[in-house]
Design an enzyme around this catalytic site. Structure first.
Site, PDB file in Angstrom:
ATOM      1  CB  SER A 104      -0.959  -0.039   1.195  1.00  0.00           C
ATOM      2  OG  SER A 104      -1.869   1.016   1.155  1.00  0.00           O
ATOM      3  CG  ASP A 241      -3.081   4.001  -1.401  1.00  0.00           C
ATOM      4  OD1 ASP A 241      -3.826   3.903  -2.392  1.00  0.00           O
ATOM      5  OD2 ASP A 241      -3.172   3.247  -0.419  1.00  0.00           O
ATOM      6  CG  ASP A 243      -3.085  -0.739  -2.184  1.00  0.00           C
ATOM      7  OD1 ASP A 243      -3.184   0.460  -1.839  1.00  0.00           O
ATOM      8  OD2 ASP A 243      -3.633  -1.660  -1.556  1.00  0.00           O
ATOM      9  CG  ASP A 245      -6.371   0.599  -0.615  1.00  0.00           C
ATOM     10  OD1 ASP A 245      -5.625   1.605  -0.592  1.00  0.00           O
ATOM     11  OD2 ASP A 245      -6.366  -0.269   0.279  1.00  0.00           O
TER      12      ASP A 245
END
Length: 448
Positions: A104, A241, A243, A245
């Site tokens: 992340s 960010d 990843d 999400d």
């Protein structure tokens, strides 16, 4: 032995905690637990695999694919894609489960392994525990025709983009948008989907080299996005960010629009459209009091949860609610996704700007953020924060002084030996003073 799974999968330093051997073993264990139904019927389970562009994701992803296939799972390798794309593709393909390799917003040396169940759902604690328990047993190793196969999921990105475009309540024609992809998993698909939706797009942070993910860009470093929005005269900026999400935004004047403000805009829009289930928004205890006040005045109730998108998701499922999220920018639309999706959130937010013709600044202005001060008090006994009389008395005194104009939150960290003291008030000076007073009490009463 401490629990291997944390709040969001298994995460740690790549080749430190998170080795290729552990990745392979975890995949073999997960294959048994998550693929049990298919295996019991003599069928091969199917799994979607994706990763963010960290260099370590290459060897960790290879180890996961090898572990799954060696345990009899057919693997559909989607390559570099956002976490929410992985969740969507599991359901779209009808796969039995999926795996995302990402850490992340963490720096490049870290990485993580996150599993999703059938339908793209996050795993319950009990299922994670079952995977950990399975690690203690010999791996399941079929032979001959029963070994799994690994194939490229060639149309994975196209499926995800078509899905996102299908959620749009309004096209983005005429909007100038700056996208910051954090040199992460959204670097390919986010510029494509915003362009396909009609926006004129300027892109930064979309040149991943395996080592520069989240490095001075993305939702944790908004300065470059602010500068680019101002220099290009864009209507707004969107930041992901690593990843993808989560989503934060910047208005045309360069002001940051956080997750609370984004949720305010979207909740009000859903209510107006008759799409906000029971006129409820699900948010965590960390959301600014200004969000609750703004939505209360609009006839919208907030259901509060503990910090973490998994708790938001649990409450949303419990009440079948349509919208929820966190101040950090994890926003969940239950109609379209099973997890936070930064691309979906950015598209929906931009669509409201295009639909209303109002600047993002004005839409976000429906919520007045109260000044918020937070201090991490380290080296204290966090387990006693809620039971020591002097601390409880100090909190009660602060709450009595603030009344309806602010609030106090003492929250033990889930991962460190510290207590977070947060105070919101009508003005910064009051918030700072009360926070300092509480910090002094916490430090005096709970010091180790």
């Amino acid at each position: 032995m401490s629990r291997l799974f944390g709040t969001d999968g298994v995460r740690g330093l790549a080749n430190g905690l998170l080795t290729a051997e552990l990745a392979l073993s975890l995949a073999q264990a997960a294959a048994v637990v998550l693929g049990h139904d298919q295996m019991s019927e003599g069928k091969r389970p199917r799994a979607v695999l994706a990763r963010d562009p960290r260099a370590s994701g290459e060897f960790i992803g290879a180890a996961v694919a090898a572990g799954l296939a060696s345990a009899g799972v057919d693997v559909y390798d989607a390559g570099v894609l956002p976490t929410p794309a992985t969740a969507f593709l599991i359901a779209d393909l009808g796969a039995d489960f999926g795996v995302m390799i990402s850490a992340s917003h963490n720096p490049a040396p870290d990485n993580g392994i996150k599993f999703f169940a059938r339908g793209g759902q996050k795993l319950a604690d009990a299922v994670e525990d079952a995977i950990e328990e399975q690690l203690q047993h010999d791996a399941f190793r079929p032979v001959g025709v029963d070994v799994g196969r690994i194939q490229r999921f060639s149309d994975a990105e196209d499926r995800y983009i078509v899905h996102l475009l299908g959620t749009m309540p309004h096209r983005l024609d005429g909007l100038k948008i700056v996208l910051d992809c954090a040199n992460g998993a959204a670097s390919g698909c986010s510029p494509q989907v915003f362009t396909d939706a009609g926006a004129a797009v300027t892109v930064i942070g979309a040149d991943p080299d395996g080592l520069n993910i989240n490095d001075g860009v993305g939702s944790t470093h908004l300065e470059k996005l602010q500068e680019m929005v101002l220099s290009t005269g864009a209507h707004l900026g969107i930041a992901h960010d690593g990843d993808a999400d989560r989503c934060l935004a910047v208005d045309h004047e360069g002001h940051v629009i956080d997750g609370d403000q984004i949720m305010a805009v979207l909740a009000l829009a859903q209510k107006e459209a008759g799409q906000l289930k029971d006129n409820v928004l699900v948010a965590t205890v960390m959301s600014n009091l200004g969000l609750k006040i703004a939505l209360r005045d609009a006839g919208i109730t907030i259901r509060e949860t503990a910090v973490g998108d998994r708790y938001v998701l649990e409450e949303m499922r419990r009440g079948d609610y349509s919208l929820g999220g966190e101040q950090s920018g994890h926003v969940i639309f239950s109609e379209f996704a099973t997890t936070g999706d930064g691309l979906l959130t950015g598209l929906q937010l931009a669509a409201q700007v295009a639909k209303t013709g109002k600047p993002l600044r004005d839409l976000a202005g429906a919520m007045m953020k109260l000044p918020q001060v937070m201090v991490n008090v380290k080296d204290v006994d966090k387990s006693r924060a809620a039971i020591v009389p002097a601390v409880k008395a100090a909190v009660a005194k602060a709450e009595a002084e603030l009344g309806d104009t602010g609030r106090v939150l003492l929250r033990p960290s889930g991962t460190e030996q510290l207590v977070r003291v947060m105070v919101e008030a009508a003005d910064t000076a009051t918030a700072q003073r009360i926070c300092n007073e509480l910090v002094d009490v916490v430090r005096a009463e709970l010091s180790l």
